[in-house]
Each structure stands twice: as structure tokens, then as C-alpha cells.
Design a protein around this motif. Sequence first.
Motif, PDB file in Angstrom:
ATOM      1  N   PRO A   1      50.094  34.791  25.253  1.00 51.31           N
ATOM      2  CA  PRO A   1      49.277  35.374  26.019  1.00 51.31           C
ATOM      3  C   PRO A   1      50.004  35.780  27.489  1.00 51.31           C
ATOM      4  CG  PRO A   1      48.127  33.212  25.120  1.00 51.31           C
ATOM      5  CD  PRO A   1      49.547  33.277  24.674  1.00 51.31           C
ATOM      6  N   GLU A   2      49.388  36.881  27.964  1.00 55.53           N
ATOM      7  CA  GLU A   2      49.978  37.050  29.416  1.00 55.53           C
ATOM      8  C   GLU A   2      49.255  36.153  30.250  1.00 55.53           C
ATOM      9  OE1 GLU A   2      51.764  39.530  30.133  1.00 55.53           O
ATOM     10  OE2 GLU A   2      51.799  40.383  28.248  1.00 55.53           O
ATOM     11  N   MET A   3      49.818  36.126  31.554  1.00 51.90           N
ATOM     12  CA  MET A   3      49.282  35.338  32.704  1.00 51.90           C
ATOM     13  C   MET A   3      47.968  34.922  32.820  1.00 51.90           C
ATOM     14  SD  MET A   3      50.523  32.758  34.866  1.00 51.90           S
ATOM     15  CE  MET A   3      52.336  33.018  35.027  1.00 51.90           C
ATOM     16  N   PRO A   4      47.406  34.069  32.777  1.00 48.43           N
ATOM     17  CA  PRO A   4      45.789  33.877  33.135  1.00 48.43           C
ATOM     18  C   PRO A   4      45.557  34.108  34.866  1.00 48.43           C
ATOM     19  CG  PRO A   4      46.798  31.543  32.478  1.00 48.43           C
ATOM     20  CD  PRO A   4      47.892  32.630  32.436  1.00 48.43           C
ATOM     21  N   GLN A   5      44.541  34.501  34.970  1.00 48.90           N
ATOM     22  CA  GLN A   5      44.164  34.793  36.519  1.00 48.90           C
ATOM     23  C   GLN A   5      43.284  33.710  36.995  1.00 48.90           C
ATOM     24  OE1 GLN A   5      45.915  37.010  38.151  1.00 48.90           O
ATOM     25  NE2 GLN A   5      47.175  37.277  36.163  1.00 48.90           N
ATOM     26  N   LEU A   6      43.317  33.364  38.118  1.00 52.06           N
ATOM     27  CA  LEU A   6      42.614  32.475  38.881  1.00 52.06           C
ATOM     28  C   LEU A   6      41.566  33.418  39.757  1.00 52.06           C
ATOM     29  CD1 LEU A   6      41.748  29.383  39.541  1.00 52.06           C
ATOM     30  CD2 LEU A   6      43.124  29.708  41.566  1.00 52.06           C
ATOM     31  N   ILE A   7      40.259  33.256  39.123  1.00 49.25           N
ATOM     32  CA  ILE A   7      39.021  34.345  39.651  1.00 49.25           C
ATOM     33  C   ILE A   7      37.862  33.338  40.159  1.00 49.25           C
ATOM     34  CG2 ILE A   7      37.591  36.174  39.383  1.00 49.25           C
ATOM     35  CD1 ILE A   7      39.511  37.350  37.492  1.00 49.25           C
TER      36      ILE A   7
END
Length: 281
Positions: free
Chosen positions: A257-263
Motif C-alpha cells: 500500500p501507499e504511505m498511510p496518512q495521519l489525519i
Amino acid sequence: MPGLLLANIAAPLILSTTGNVFIFLSIIPVEMLIFWGFFNLVLKIGVSFPRLLIVVLVANIATSILGIPLIYNPLIAPSPVVTFLVLPISLFLSFLIESIIYTPFLKTRYNLSKLELMVASFWSNLASYTIFLFVLLPVTLNSSWFSTANPARASFELRMSIPTYLRVQQDFYVENDRFASAKDLESIGFIQIKENNFHRYETQGDQRKATITATAKSNNLSSYIAAVFVVKNKTKTAEPQFITGVCKTNNPSRQPPEMPQLINDNLQCPPNSSKELLNRF
């Protein structure tokens, strides 16, 4: 514990790696055929089929029980090369132990010498391990002659590597106010697993986050990315807060998977992947 019903010390390990019931269907008949041929065609001794069946089953169940710890040995799991090195050692131990087990069943009744029993045991085990080799090679070489990688075994090995990496990165951050690079991990003695039979691993670390990707080597496995983010507190004296998570491709894939994001202090997995609970690892 289906490995208990198979053959030889390496059988539980091979079954856990491949998940292939071909082993179950082939090993016992193959060993019985080798024994029958050796006794009847070479030694000219007629061994009854029921007795031969009991002897082969007892010997192989015994050696398979001895081989179960190999499944959970962390020194064997990380490397395909190590797994192959285990095969000749297991072959030697299997034929030696089984020849001892055969003695009370066959030696006196058929007037056999210990050498004859050892020769019969060696050839039958050599046949078994030849099958092991051809079953294990497809997993290591990423082909599909007889088998595909066992997802359960792949998950077991992920549980050994991903959580440990995330914990080490958090400890490193507490002491150094940044996450560790690959070189930093080497300097502190952390052994990074580059690949195993199922996944290739790649790690990264910077000021804000650290990641580890597990890229599937087989078409029937999912790929993963795990990340740990640091959340700064308003007061400099407070301990840093960490947010961790693991993202898994929704379908088997050789692309992580692509880089997860911190939201909003929540880890969000990218499209075509979903969040895995860390307690599953």
C-alpha cells in the motif's frame, strides 16, 4: 497439528510453509514403496503389507513429532537459505531415528542386520526429502509447480517482525528525539530481516514517522505497510505520543500500500487497503 500425520522431521515445517496436502498424500506411500522394493527385490525377503504399514506410520509419526518445534523456530523462519540447510540435517536425523524404531518390528522377525535397516531407512527418507525439495522450491522461487505460499505461515512471520520493529522505533525516538534509519538500527544491534519465504521488507525512519513495508513474493499473499507517527505534546517535558497502524492490501498483491496518512491523530490507510489491528500481529 496435521504435521503429526506426515513423515519425517522436516514435514511439519514444510507443511506450515506451503500448506500443501500433497505431502500428506505422497510421503507414506512413497516410503512404503521404497521399503517393499528393498526388502522384496534386493534382499528377497517377503514383508507383510500390514506390518510394513504399521512400521512406516509409527516411525514417521515419531519423527514428525520431533520436527514440530522447527515450525516455531525464529532462526529458521526468516531465511529461505536457512530453511534449505535444515533439510539435509533433518534427513540425517530422520533416517537414523527411524532405523532405530524399525529394529524391534523387523530385525528379529526377518533376520535383518542393523546395516540393512539403516540402508532401507536412508533410501526411503531420501525419497521423502526429494519430494520436500520439489515442494519447497516453488515457494522460494515464487513459482507454482506444486504449491503456493501458506498465508497462515506468512501471517505468523509478520507477527514476529512488524510489532518488534514498531516498538524498537518508539524506544529509539524516546532516547534520540527522532526515528531510526536503517543504519541507526544496525548500530544498536537490531537485526533487520530483509526477506523470508513470503515477503521482502524495507524500513525507513525520519523525524516524524517510521515505516516498514512487507511486499508479497507470491501471487496469493497480501502486502503490508506499518507505520508509527509521533504526536508532539504542547509541553516539551511531556512524553511523546505515538500512533501506530498496519495497512493491508484488500486483495493479494505484490505491491505494498501507499504511505498511510495521519489525519486528526488517526491513521488512515490509502485506497485499496484496509487497517489491520495490531493485536492480530
